[in-house]
Design a protein around this motif. Sequence first.
Motif, PDB file in Angstrom:
ATOM      1  N   LYS A 197       0.844  -1.195   0.000  1.00 51.44           N
ATOM      2  CA  LYS A 197       0.000   0.000   0.000  1.00 51.44           C
ATOM      3  C   LYS A 197       0.882   1.249   0.000  1.00 51.44           C
ATOM      4  CE  LYS A 197      -4.357  -1.428   0.317  1.00 51.44           C
ATOM      5  NZ  LYS A 197      -5.429  -0.958  -0.600  1.00 51.44           N
ATOM      6  N   PRO A 198       0.757   2.109  -1.013  1.00 51.11           N
ATOM      7  CA  PRO A 198       1.524   3.358  -1.010  1.00 51.11           C
ATOM      8  C   PRO A 198       1.226   4.186   0.236  1.00 51.11           C
ATOM      9  CG  PRO A 198       0.531   2.977  -3.161  1.00 51.11           C
ATOM     10  CD  PRO A 198      -0.051   1.959  -2.237  1.00 51.11           C
ATOM     11  N   VAL A 199       2.247   4.875   0.720  1.00 57.20           N
ATOM     12  CA  VAL A 199       2.083   5.757   1.877  1.00 57.20           C
ATOM     13  C   VAL A 199       1.631   7.128   1.372  1.00 57.20           C
ATOM     14  CG1 VAL A 199       3.233   6.860   3.833  1.00 57.20           C
ATOM     15  CG2 VAL A 199       3.831   4.512   3.189  1.00 57.20           C
ATOM     16  N   VAL A 200       0.427   7.516   1.744  1.00 54.63           N
ATOM     17  CA  VAL A 200      -0.190   8.762   1.272  1.00 54.63           C
ATOM     18  C   VAL A 200      -0.339   9.725   2.446  1.00 54.63           C
ATOM     19  CG1 VAL A 200      -2.241   9.780   0.206  1.00 54.63           C
ATOM     20  CG2 VAL A 200      -1.414   7.534  -0.561  1.00 54.63           C
ATOM     21  N   ASP A 201       0.060  10.965   2.236  1.00 52.03           N
ATOM     22  CA  ASP A 201      -0.068  11.983   3.275  1.00 52.03           C
ATOM     23  C   ASP A 201      -1.535  12.144   3.685  1.00 52.03           C
ATOM     24  OD1 ASP A 201       1.664  14.319   4.558  1.00 52.03           O
ATOM     25  OD2 ASP A 201      -0.292  15.163   4.064  1.00 52.03           O
ATOM     26  N   ASP A 202      -1.753  12.419   4.960  1.00 53.20           N
ATOM     27  CA  ASP A 202      -3.117  12.561   5.475  1.00 53.20           C
ATOM     28  C   ASP A 202      -3.867  13.715   4.825  1.00 53.20           C
ATOM     29  OD1 ASP A 202      -2.816  10.413   7.188  1.00 53.20           O
ATOM     30  OD2 ASP A 202      -2.154  11.649   8.875  1.00 53.20           O
ATOM     31  N   LYS A 203      -3.137  14.744   4.437  1.00 49.79           N
ATOM     32  CA  LYS A 203      -3.788  15.919   3.845  1.00 49.79           C
ATOM     33  C   LYS A 203      -3.973  15.697   2.352  1.00 49.79           C
ATOM     34  CE  LYS A 203      -3.668  20.994   3.842  1.00 49.79           C
ATOM     35  NZ  LYS A 203      -5.024  21.089   4.439  1.00 49.79           N
ATOM     36  N   VAL A 204      -5.199  15.819   1.893  1.00 50.13           N
ATOM     37  CA  VAL A 204      -5.538  15.659   0.483  1.00 50.13           C
ATOM     38  C   VAL A 204      -6.128  16.968  -0.020  1.00 50.13           C
ATOM     39  CG1 VAL A 204      -6.922  14.371  -1.187  1.00 50.13           C
ATOM     40  CG2 VAL A 204      -5.970  13.188   0.806  1.00 50.13           C
ATOM     41  N   PHE A 205      -5.646  17.443  -1.158  1.00 52.47           N
ATOM     42  CA  PHE A 205      -6.090  18.722  -1.711  1.00 52.47           C
ATOM     43  C   PHE A 205      -7.113  18.504  -2.824  1.00 52.47           C
ATOM     44  CE2 PHE A 205      -2.148  19.776   0.334  1.00 52.47           C
ATOM     45  CZ  PHE A 205      -2.293  21.091   0.752  1.00 52.47           C
ATOM     46  N   ALA A 206      -7.972  19.496  -3.025  1.00 54.62           N
ATOM     47  CA  ALA A 206      -8.881  19.507  -4.170  1.00 54.62           C
ATOM     48  C   ALA A 206      -8.142  20.055  -5.380  1.00 54.62           C
ATOM     49  CB  ALA A 206     -10.103  20.370  -3.863  1.00 54.62           C
ATOM     50  N   LEU A 207      -8.649  19.741  -6.579  1.00 56.74           N
ATOM     51  CA  LEU A 207      -7.992  20.201  -7.804  1.00 56.74           C
ATOM     52  C   LEU A 207      -7.844  21.719  -7.820  1.00 56.74           C
ATOM     53  CD1 LEU A 207      -6.838  19.571 -10.621  1.00 56.74           C
ATOM     54  CD2 LEU A 207      -9.167  19.747 -11.515  1.00 56.74           C
ATOM     55  N   ALA A 208      -8.874  22.442  -7.410  1.00 56.42           N
ATOM     56  CA  ALA A 208      -8.826  23.905  -7.427  1.00 56.42           C
ATOM     57  C   ALA A 208      -7.773  24.461  -6.473  1.00 56.42           C
ATOM     58  CB  ALA A 208     -10.196  24.483  -7.081  1.00 56.42           C
ATOM     59  N   ASP A 209      -7.331  23.650  -5.519  1.00 53.48           N
ATOM     60  CA  ASP A 209      -6.351  24.088  -4.519  1.00 53.48           C
ATOM     61  C   ASP A 209      -4.949  23.558  -4.809  1.00 53.48           C
ATOM     62  OD1 ASP A 209      -8.419  25.352  -3.109  1.00 53.48           O
ATOM     63  OD2 ASP A 209      -8.893  23.503  -2.023  1.00 53.48           O
ATOM     64  N   ALA A 210      -4.687  23.190  -6.051  1.00 52.42           N
ATOM     65  CA  ALA A 210      -3.393  22.588  -6.396  1.00 52.42           C
ATOM     66  C   ALA A 210      -2.224  23.515  -6.091  1.00 52.42           C
ATOM     67  CB  ALA A 210      -3.375  22.185  -7.868  1.00 52.42           C
ATOM     68  N   LYS A 211      -2.401  24.816  -6.290  1.00 45.88           N
ATOM     69  CA  LYS A 211      -1.302  25.743  -6.006  1.00 45.88           C
ATOM     70  C   LYS A 211      -0.929  25.688  -4.527  1.00 45.88           C
ATOM     71  CE  LYS A 211      -1.317  29.762  -8.057  1.00 45.88           C
ATOM     72  NZ  LYS A 211      -1.523  31.219  -8.379  1.00 45.88           N
ATOM     73  N   GLU A 212      -1.925  25.573  -3.656  1.00 51.75           N
ATOM     74  CA  GLU A 212      -1.649  25.430  -2.230  1.00 51.75           C
ATOM     75  C   GLU A 212      -0.941  24.103  -1.938  1.00 51.75           C
ATOM     76  OE1 GLU A 212      -4.456  26.551  -3.490  1.00 51.75           O
ATOM     77  OE2 GLU A 212      -4.572  28.582  -2.658  1.00 51.75           O
ATOM     78  N   ALA A 213      -1.283  23.079  -2.705  1.00 54.73           N
ATOM     79  CA  ALA A 213      -0.612  21.782  -2.548  1.00 54.73           C
ATOM     80  C   ALA A 213       0.865  21.886  -2.911  1.00 54.73           C
ATOM     81  CB  ALA A 213      -1.302  20.735  -3.419  1.00 54.73           C
ATOM     82  N   TYR A 214       1.160  22.638  -3.965  1.00 54.54           N
ATOM     83  CA  TYR A 214       2.561  22.860  -4.356  1.00 54.54           C
ATOM     84  C   TYR A 214       3.337  23.492  -3.197  1.00 54.54           C
ATOM     85  CZ  TYR A 214       2.374  21.893  -9.423  1.00 54.54           C
ATOM     86  OH  TYR A 214       2.293  21.289 -10.651  1.00 54.54           O
ATOM     87  N   GLN A 215       2.760  24.515  -2.586  1.00 55.98           N
ATOM     88  CA  GLN A 215       3.443  25.213  -1.494  1.00 55.98           C
ATOM     89  C   GLN A 215       3.589  24.311  -0.275  1.00 55.98           C
ATOM     90  OE1 GLN A 215       4.741  28.471  -1.871  1.00 55.98           O
ATOM     91  NE2 GLN A 215       5.848  27.739  -0.044  1.00 55.98           N
ATOM     92  N   TYR A 216       2.568  23.539   0.011  1.00 53.57           N
ATOM     93  CA  TYR A 216       2.590  22.601   1.145  1.00 53.57           C
ATOM     94  C   TYR A 216       3.743  21.607   0.988  1.00 53.57           C
ATOM     95  CZ  TYR A 216       0.641  19.022   4.363  1.00 53.57           C
ATOM     96  OH  TYR A 216       0.441  18.101   5.369  1.00 53.57           O
ATOM     97  N   MET A 217       3.899  21.113  -0.222  1.00 47.98           N
ATOM     98  CA  MET A 217       4.981  20.158  -0.470  1.00 47.98           C
ATOM     99  C   MET A 217       6.339  20.856  -0.481  1.00 47.98           C
ATOM    100  SD  MET A 217       5.226  17.317  -3.490  1.00 47.98           S
ATOM    101  CE  MET A 217       6.692  16.283  -3.689  1.00 47.98           C
ATOM    102  N   TRP A 218       6.398  22.052  -1.055  1.00 45.20           N
ATOM    103  CA  TRP A 218       7.650  22.805  -1.073  1.00 45.20           C
ATOM    104  C   TRP A 218       8.130  23.099   0.353  1.00 45.20           C
ATOM    105  CZ3 TRP A 218      11.196  23.678  -4.612  1.00 45.20           C
ATOM    106  CH2 TRP A 218      12.151  24.680  -4.409  1.00 45.20           C
ATOM    107  N   ASP A 219       7.187  23.324   1.261  1.00 45.99           N
ATOM    108  CA  ASP A 219       7.509  23.587   2.673  1.00 45.99           C
ATOM    109  C   ASP A 219       7.808  22.297   3.446  1.00 45.99           C
ATOM    110  OD1 ASP A 219       7.133  26.281   2.236  1.00 45.99           O
ATOM    111  OD2 ASP A 219       5.044  26.275   2.914  1.00 45.99           O
ATOM    112  N   GLN A 220       7.780  21.171   2.738  1.00 41.55           N
ATOM    113  CA  GLN A 220       8.107  19.849   3.297  1.00 41.55           C
ATOM    114  C   GLN A 220       7.209  19.491   4.481  1.00 41.55           C
ATOM    115  OE1 GLN A 220      12.377  20.011   4.061  1.00 41.55           O
ATOM    116  NE2 GLN A 220      12.839  19.554   1.924  1.00 41.55           N
ATOM    117  N   LYS A 221       5.938  19.808   4.329  1.00 40.95           N
ATOM    118  CA  LYS A 221       4.980  19.473   5.375  1.00 40.95           C
ATOM    119  C   LYS A 221       4.375  18.077   5.183  1.00 40.95           C
ATOM    120  CE  LYS A 221       3.579  24.280   6.202  1.00 40.95           C
ATOM    121  NZ  LYS A 221       2.459  25.257   6.155  1.00 40.95           N
ATOM    122  N   HIS A 222       4.679  17.448   4.058  1.00 40.24           N
ATOM    123  CA  HIS A 222       4.068  16.167   3.728  1.00 40.24           C
ATOM    124  C   HIS A 222       4.911  14.992   4.233  1.00 40.24           C
ATOM    125  CE1 HIS A 222       7.220  16.717   0.816  1.00 40.24           C
ATOM    126  NE2 HIS A 222       7.060  15.499   0.341  1.00 40.24           N
TER     127      HIS A 222
END
Length: 351
Positions: A317-342
């Motif tokens: 089973k792949p390990v998936v971060d608890d936080k899941v973003f909606a498509l419209a919020d992809a830019k926020e997902a980019y920043q979340y990952m860039w900040d190494q919060k995942h």
Amino acid sequence: MSSTSIPKTTQAWTVQGKDGFDSLKFDQATPVPKVSDYEVLVKLHAASLNYRDLIIPKGKYPFAQADGVVPGSDGAGEVIAVGSKVTRFKNGAKVVTLFNQGHLGGSLNPQTGATGLGGVIDGTLRQYGIFNENGLVDMPASLNWLEGSTLSCAALTAWNALYGLKPLQPGQTVLTQGTGGVSIFAVQFAKAAGATVIATTSSVKKAEVLKKLGADHVINYRDETEWGTKAKELTLNKEGVDHIVEVGGPPTLAQSFNAIKIDGVISIIGFLGGVGKEKQPSFLEPLNHICNLRGVLVGNRVQFEDMNRAIEINKIKPVVDDKVFALADAKEAYQYMWDQKHFGKLTIKIE
């Protein structure tokens, strides 16, 4: 889905320029082209992000890319329409995207290496996408959409690192670095193959997770600065590690050479540690350590299908971060990952 119910438009992100994440633009009515003879239309249900996705809008990606491209190489979805000459899929098939759409087997060449999804070919950060039938694989039935969307880049890269040059054998030793997507998949694949796994991290909390995933030994590289030597001491007869999944680049490569076994394989898959002013290992190091040093750029479709069979058989089973973003919020997902919060793979749910 009948032709009358096929959507005429789709919500989609594009990369316009190289000015950072502000280059990401969201369009809620991008036209959906008609399916040609060898193409399929996929309703995408999930996508996942990779480090590569983050550096493309920042203008730091060293490989081919096109302005205005739909980003994202990783996606999972359902086939809802097929071209008249398509033979690989039928409506209703659950599929996952292939990173390099033209890399069906064997080694990369300049032509197949220039078919990167989300780089030069429109990718997965959209509701609906048309793909050549050869650029898709069946999704493992044991996975959900979010889990399936994590396989295209990180999982296949880890698989290629372990099986692309000298296939991993039971009883061998694998060294992984950190807790990024590729490293975690490498831990899971290595354990499923009956290998001993040595993992590195700087976090006590992440060390516990690595152990739960199957790591036999976890080295804190902040406490153990000579972690390469330590890893070698943990191997049978202190001969060294058979496979190293090298993600740090110049700052970590010297330690990887210290850990590697004679004729072992160091697979370089990234440079998360940067390429700063620190002394870089000499090109003579592979000779000094009598080992194989190779660069890995994901993998081909044959490897993907082999990997998916292993995922099914071993119930990985792949390990998936608890936080899941909606498509419209992809830019926020980019920043979340860039900040190494995942932790593990960061996914985007597409509705």
